[in-house]
Design an enzyme around this catalytic site. Sequence first.
Site, PDB file in Angstrom:
ATOM      1  CE  LYS A  12      -4.176  -1.378   2.527  1.00 51.59           C
ATOM      2  NZ  LYS A  12      -5.006  -1.016   3.697  1.00 51.59           N
ATOM      3  CG  ASP A  76      -9.963  -0.576   6.076  1.00 57.16           C
ATOM      4  OD1 ASP A  76      -8.966  -1.073   6.644  1.00 57.16           O
ATOM      5  OD2 ASP A  76     -11.011  -1.222   5.902  1.00 57.16           O
ATOM      6  CE1 TYR A 153      -9.967 -11.924  -2.010  1.00 55.52           C
ATOM      7  CE2 TYR A 153      -8.766 -10.199  -0.831  1.00 55.52           C
ATOM      8  CZ  TYR A 153      -9.631 -11.283  -0.824  1.00 55.52           C
ATOM      9  OH  TYR A 153     -10.153 -11.727   0.364  1.00 55.52           O
ATOM     10  CG  ASP A 154      -3.572  -6.655  -7.134  1.00 56.74           C
ATOM     11  OD1 ASP A 154      -4.742  -6.240  -7.062  1.00 56.74           O
ATOM     12  OD2 ASP A 154      -2.591  -5.994  -6.752  1.00 56.74           O
TER      13      ASP A 154
HETATM   14  P1  IMP Z   1      -6.819  -3.487   5.108  1.00 54.00           P
HETATM   15  O1  IMP Z   1      -5.367  -3.444   5.453  1.00 54.00           O
HETATM   16  O2  IMP Z   1      -7.713  -3.841   6.223  1.00 54.00           O
HETATM   17  O3  IMP Z   1      -7.238  -2.247   4.376  1.00 54.00           O
HETATM   18  O4  IMP Z   1      -6.960  -4.721   4.109  1.00 54.00           O
HETATM   19  C1  IMP Z   1      -6.966  -4.566   2.755  1.00 54.00           C
HETATM   20  C2  IMP Z   1      -7.110  -5.966   2.129  1.00 54.00           C
HETATM   21  O5  IMP Z   1      -7.979  -5.834   0.988  1.00 54.00           O
HETATM   22  C3  IMP Z   1      -5.791  -6.475   1.587  1.00 54.00           C
HETATM   23  O6  IMP Z   1      -5.114  -7.262   2.539  1.00 54.00           O
HETATM   24  C4  IMP Z   1      -6.232  -7.281   0.380  1.00 54.00           C
HETATM   25  O7  IMP Z   1      -6.709  -8.537   0.784  1.00 54.00           O
HETATM   26  C5  IMP Z   1      -7.424  -6.453  -0.148  1.00 54.00           C
HETATM   27  N1  IMP Z   1      -6.982  -5.375  -1.050  1.00 54.00           N
HETATM   28  C6  IMP Z   1      -7.162  -4.047  -0.894  1.00 54.00           C
HETATM   29  N2  IMP Z   1      -6.609  -3.363  -1.907  1.00 54.00           N
HETATM   30  C7  IMP Z   1      -6.051  -4.279  -2.714  1.00 54.00           C
HETATM   31  C8  IMP Z   1      -5.305  -4.167  -3.926  1.00 54.00           C
HETATM   32  O8  IMP Z   1      -5.007  -3.074  -4.447  1.00 54.00           O
HETATM   33  N3  IMP Z   1      -4.905  -5.323  -4.439  1.00 54.00           N
HETATM   34  C9  IMP Z   1      -5.196  -6.537  -3.898  1.00 54.00           C
HETATM   35  N4  IMP Z   1      -5.860  -6.701  -2.773  1.00 54.00           N
HETATM   36  C10 IMP Z   1      -6.303  -5.564  -2.164  1.00 54.00           C
END
Ligand code: IMP
Length: 197
Positions: A12, A76, A153-154
């Site tokens: 990220k 998020d 999920y990319d």
């Molecule tokens: P967070 O850290 O709670 O925001 O979790 C985000 C989760 O959503 C990631 O661990 C991935 O599983 C999924 N995710 C969010 N953005 C992406 C992306 O750009 N590519 C692939 N998976 C994503």
Amino acid sequence: MRILFATGNADKINEAAQILKELGHSVEQLMSEAERIEFDEPKNLGLEGVALSKIEQARAMIEGTESADCAILVEDSGIFLDAYDEWPGANSSDVEQELGLDGILDLLTEEQDRGAEYRAVAVLALGERVWKTSGVCRGRISAEKLGDNGFGYDPIFIPDAGDGRTFGQMLAASKNLISHRRAAMQALAELLKTPSK
Ligand code: IMP
């Protein structure tokens, strides 16, 4: 503006740094004392609720430190499957760990709607001021895992705005032009241009 991104997710940070650099901002990781940020992510609040909770936690982390005057960013994000009433959404990370991408592919039969979208909510706080934006990237779930680029999920997500390849098959620079993160960060950069009243 120098922005400290409060996250433990290096992918990220790389994506946000690349996107925001083009828009005139520098992004660094906000380190916790343990050098790894772990947020307490409340369940059932949705992306926005989780992002707002993260910003409060990040503000508490930097109180009294030299970072207290810096702009703090949290984000998020998650994937929402049309066939599963927008699941897994804010629980994407947990579901990815529990089922794996093969498990997700197994859930979607040939007859099922493969439509999906990534969503991101970004919140930036500077002192008492808070800016919040969101971004969406529409697409569909592929029949198989393709490509090793990106994260999460990319390898199974084919963006509608692309050329039929999964994000996993695309270079970061191409993903960053059309991603949900791009939309959220670009909206944030636009808001930061507007002078506050
Ligand atoms: P967070 O850290 O709670 O925001 O979790 C985000 C989760 O959503 C990631 O661990 C991935 O599983 C999924 N995710 C969010 N953005 C992406 C992306 O750009 N590519 C692939 N998976 C994503």
